[in-house]
Design a protein around this motif. Structure first.
Motif, PDB file in Angstrom:
ATOM      1  N   VAL A   1     112.645   5.372  51.151  1.00 50.89           N
ATOM      2  CA  VAL A   1     113.944   4.782  51.482  1.00 50.89           C
ATOM      3  C   VAL A   1     114.421   5.196  52.868  1.00 50.89           C
ATOM      4  N   ALA A   2     114.085   6.405  53.316  1.00 54.69           N
ATOM      5  CA  ALA A   2     114.529   6.841  54.642  1.00 54.69           C
ATOM      6  C   ALA A   2     113.934   5.946  55.729  1.00 54.69           C
ATOM      7  N   GLU A   3     112.651   5.639  55.597  1.00 49.73           N
ATOM      8  CA  GLU A   3     111.992   4.766  56.569  1.00 49.73           C
ATOM      9  C   GLU A   3     112.575   3.358  56.521  1.00 49.73           C
ATOM     10  N   ILE A   4     112.803   2.862  55.310  1.00 51.34           N
ATOM     11  CA  ILE A   4     113.317   1.502  55.152  1.00 51.34           C
ATOM     12  C   ILE A   4     114.730   1.392  55.722  1.00 51.34           C
TER      13      ILE A   4
ATOM     14  N   ALA B   1     117.131   9.378  57.170  1.00 50.64           N
ATOM     15  CA  ALA B   1     117.228   7.935  57.406  1.00 50.64           C
ATOM     16  C   ALA B   1     118.148   7.598  58.569  1.00 50.64           C
ATOM     17  N   GLY B   2     118.856   8.594  59.071  1.00 50.85           N
ATOM     18  CA  GLY B   2     119.838   8.327  60.120  1.00 50.85           C
ATOM     19  C   GLY B   2     121.127   7.760  59.566  1.00 50.85           C
TER      20      GLY B   2
ATOM     21  N   ARG C   1     109.278  -3.413  49.304  1.00 52.35           N
ATOM     22  CA  ARG C   1     109.824  -3.082  50.618  1.00 52.35           C
ATOM     23  C   ARG C   1     110.158  -4.306  51.462  1.00 52.35           C
ATOM     24  N   ALA C   2     109.234  -5.236  51.581  1.00 46.59           N
ATOM     25  CA  ALA C   2     109.453  -6.392  52.451  1.00 46.59           C
ATOM     26  C   ALA C   2     110.662  -7.198  51.995  1.00 46.59           C
ATOM     27  N   ALA C   3     110.789  -7.384  50.686  1.00 41.22           N
ATOM     28  CA  ALA C   3     111.929  -8.136  50.156  1.00 41.22           C
ATOM     29  C   ALA C   3     113.234  -7.390  50.379  1.00 41.22           C
ATOM     30  N   LEU C   4     113.196  -6.075  50.265  1.00 35.58           N
ATOM     31  CA  LEU C   4     114.398  -5.270  50.479  1.00 35.58           C
ATOM     32  C   LEU C   4     114.898  -5.427  51.912  1.00 35.58           C
ATOM     33  N   ILE C   5     113.974  -5.347  52.862  1.00 38.35           N
ATOM     34  CA  ILE C   5     114.349  -5.485  54.261  1.00 38.35           C
ATOM     35  C   ILE C   5     114.846  -6.895  54.550  1.00 38.35           C
ATOM     36  N   ALA C   6     114.156  -7.903  54.005  1.00 36.83           N
ATOM     37  CA  ALA C   6     114.552  -9.291  54.236  1.00 36.83           C
ATOM     38  C   ALA C   6     115.940  -9.570  53.667  1.00 36.83           C
ATOM     39  N   ARG C   7     116.220  -9.037  52.493  1.00 39.09           N
ATOM     40  CA  ARG C   7     117.528  -9.253  51.877  1.00 39.09           C
ATOM     41  C   ARG C   7     118.635  -8.569  52.686  1.00 39.09           C
ATOM     42  N   ALA C   8     118.344  -7.365  53.145  1.00 42.32           N
ATOM     43  CA  ALA C   8     119.332  -6.654  53.958  1.00 42.32           C
ATOM     44  C   ALA C   8     119.608  -7.410  55.253  1.00 42.32           C
ATOM     45  N   GLU C   9     118.565  -7.917  55.877  1.00 47.04           N
ATOM     46  CA  GLU C   9     118.743  -8.680  57.113  1.00 47.04           C
ATOM     47  C   GLU C   9     119.582  -9.930  56.862  1.00 47.04           C
ATOM     48  N   ALA C  10     119.331 -10.604  55.747  1.00 49.72           N
ATOM     49  CA  ALA C  10     120.084 -11.821  55.429  1.00 49.72           C
ATOM     50  C   ALA C  10     121.553 -11.506  55.179  1.00 49.72           C
TER      51      ALA C  10
ATOM     52  N   ARG D   1     123.129 -10.791  58.451  1.00 54.67           N
ATOM     53  CA  ARG D   1     123.289 -12.044  59.202  1.00 54.67           C
ATOM     54  C   ARG D   1     124.514 -12.813  58.705  1.00 54.67           C
ATOM     55  N   GLY D   2     124.831 -12.656  57.430  1.00 56.89           N
ATOM     56  CA  GLY D   2     126.009 -13.303  56.870  1.00 56.89           C
ATOM     57  C   GLY D   2     127.301 -12.580  57.182  1.00 56.89           C
ATOM     58  N   GLY D   3     127.210 -11.408  57.835  1.00 56.85           N
ATOM     59  CA  GLY D   3     128.415 -10.738  58.279  1.00 56.85           C
ATOM     60  C   GLY D   3     128.786  -9.464  57.541  1.00 56.85           C
ATOM     61  N   ILE D   4     127.982  -9.044  56.567  1.00 55.07           N
ATOM     62  CA  ILE D   4     128.275  -7.791  55.864  1.00 55.07           C
ATOM     63  C   ILE D   4     127.804  -6.627  56.732  1.00 55.07           C
ATOM     64  N   THR D   5     128.724  -5.780  57.115  1.00 50.84           N
ATOM     65  CA  THR D   5     128.420  -4.735  58.093  1.00 50.84           C
ATOM     66  C   THR D   5     128.102  -3.379  57.469  1.00 50.84           C
ATOM     67  N   LEU D   6     128.335  -3.238  56.169  1.00 50.33           N
ATOM     68  CA  LEU D   6     128.014  -1.997  55.469  1.00 50.33           C
ATOM     69  C   LEU D   6     127.066  -2.295  54.325  1.00 50.33           C
ATOM     70  N   LEU D   7     125.871  -1.717  54.399  1.00 50.14           N
ATOM     71  CA  LEU D   7     124.858  -1.914  53.374  1.00 50.14           C
ATOM     72  C   LEU D   7     124.414  -0.562  52.843  1.00 50.14           C
ATOM     73  N   ALA D   8     124.078  -0.508  51.566  1.00 52.78           N
ATOM     74  CA  ALA D   8     123.594   0.730  50.966  1.00 52.78           C
ATOM     75  C   ALA D   8     122.323   0.454  50.171  1.00 52.78           C
ATOM     76  N   LEU D   9     121.388   1.396  50.231  1.00 51.91           N
ATOM     77  CA  LEU D   9     120.138   1.311  49.497  1.00 51.91           C
ATOM     78  C   LEU D   9     120.088   2.435  48.467  1.00 51.91           C
ATOM     79  N   PRO D  10     119.544   2.185  47.275  1.00 50.92           N
ATOM     80  CA  PRO D  10     119.416   3.256  46.284  1.00 50.92           C
ATOM     81  C   PRO D  10     118.514   4.371  46.806  1.00 50.92           C
ATOM     82  N   VAL D  11     118.942   5.603  46.634  1.00 53.80           N
ATOM     83  CA  VAL D  11     118.181   6.740  47.144  1.00 53.80           C
ATOM     84  C   VAL D  11     116.831   6.883  46.447  1.00 53.80           C
ATOM     85  N   SER D  12     116.698   6.264  45.263  1.00 52.89           N
ATOM     86  CA  SER D  12     115.455   6.365  44.501  1.00 52.89           C
ATOM     87  C   SER D  12     114.352   5.439  45.009  1.00 52.89           C
ATOM     88  N   VAL D  13     114.651   4.540  45.931  1.00 55.06           N
ATOM     89  CA  VAL D  13     113.640   3.621  46.460  1.00 55.06           C
ATOM     90  C   VAL D  13     112.561   4.416  47.204  1.00 55.06           C
ATOM     91  N   PRO D  14     111.290   4.160  46.909  1.00 52.48           N
ATOM     92  CA  PRO D  14     110.232   4.868  47.642  1.00 52.48           C
ATOM     93  C   PRO D  14     110.332   4.631  49.149  1.00 52.48           C
TER      94      PRO D  14
END
Length: 217
Positions: free
Chosen positions: A49-52, A81-82, A22-31, A34-47
């Motif tokens: 995942v809605a909270e993350i 997940a909103g 989880r922590a690495a997933l959030i950190a990678r998404a934030e990075a 920060r680099g300018g990618i405005t659309l991110l997707a997470l695999p639905v199978s991640v435990p």
């Protein structure tokens, strides 16, 4: 708030974020954000995942969606997940209709000209060619782009910073990056690498778009 599918057509870029915990997933998404990618997707199978996904949306300016969506139950997770959009590796008319009813944008996927024709009749919006890298790469996407020139095609599957802009140059309306953006290591220094790679990719996608505009009569 922008429509995610309109944003995909505008920015021509989305990225799938994966990490072993989880922590690495959030950190990678934030990075990546920060680099300018405005659309991110997470695999639905991640435990959890809605909270993350909700946490990433709170901590960044990115619009976070879910990928690998193939069941109607997955839409419940996306709504929890909103999320406002999902990516499906398949074309399922019933799933598209369910997304429409529930106010979710969807990028369905196809692999053949026949599937593309059927999907374009059931869905107005971007349609992914998946897995583009395994199906024939740049040449295959270029050929499919000629089948339905009015349909915004999205190259997905085996797409990274090294080859992504080339797909835009041969006719793809956008790319979904799933390889090459995130280093194998999860140390803190890798977050800066991700941000730099993301920034360079955003710039290259912008240049590819300008190149296409300049080539039009």
């Amino acid at each position: 708030m922008s429509d995610p599918l309109d944003l995909l057509r505008e920015k021509r870029l989305a990225a799938i974020v994966q990490a072993p915990e989880r922590a690495a997933l959030i950190a990678r998404a934030e990075a990546a954000a920060r680099g300018g990618i405005t659309l991110l997707a997470l695999p639905v199978s991640v435990p959890f995942v809605a909270e993350i996904a909700a946490e990433i949306a709170d901590r960044t300016d990115a619009m976070v969606g879910l990928c690998e969506v193939v069941e109607s139950e997955h839409l419940n997770v996306a709504l929890a997940a909103g999320a406002e959009w999902v990516i499906s590796p398949v074309f399922d008319a019933e799933l598209i209709a369910a997304c429409r009813q529930r106010g979710l944008g969807i990028v369905p996927s196809v692999a053949t000209p026949s599937e593309l024709l059927a999907a374009s009749r059931a869905h107005e919006g971007p349609i992914a060619i998946y897995p583009a890298g395994a199906l024939g790469g740049l040449d295959y996407v270029e050929r499919l782009a000629r089948v339905r020139p009015s349909v915004p095609l999205v190259a997905a599957g085996g797409i990274g910073p090294d080859n992504g802009p080339q797909y835009l140059e041969v006719g793809a309306a956008a790319i979904i990056v799933d390889v090459g953006l995130f280093p194998a290591e999860n140390d803190p220094a890798s977050q800066e690498i991700i941000a730099v790679r993301a920034s360079a990719l955003v710039e290259m996608c912008g240049l590819a778009q300008l190149g296409m505009r300049a080539s039009r009569p």
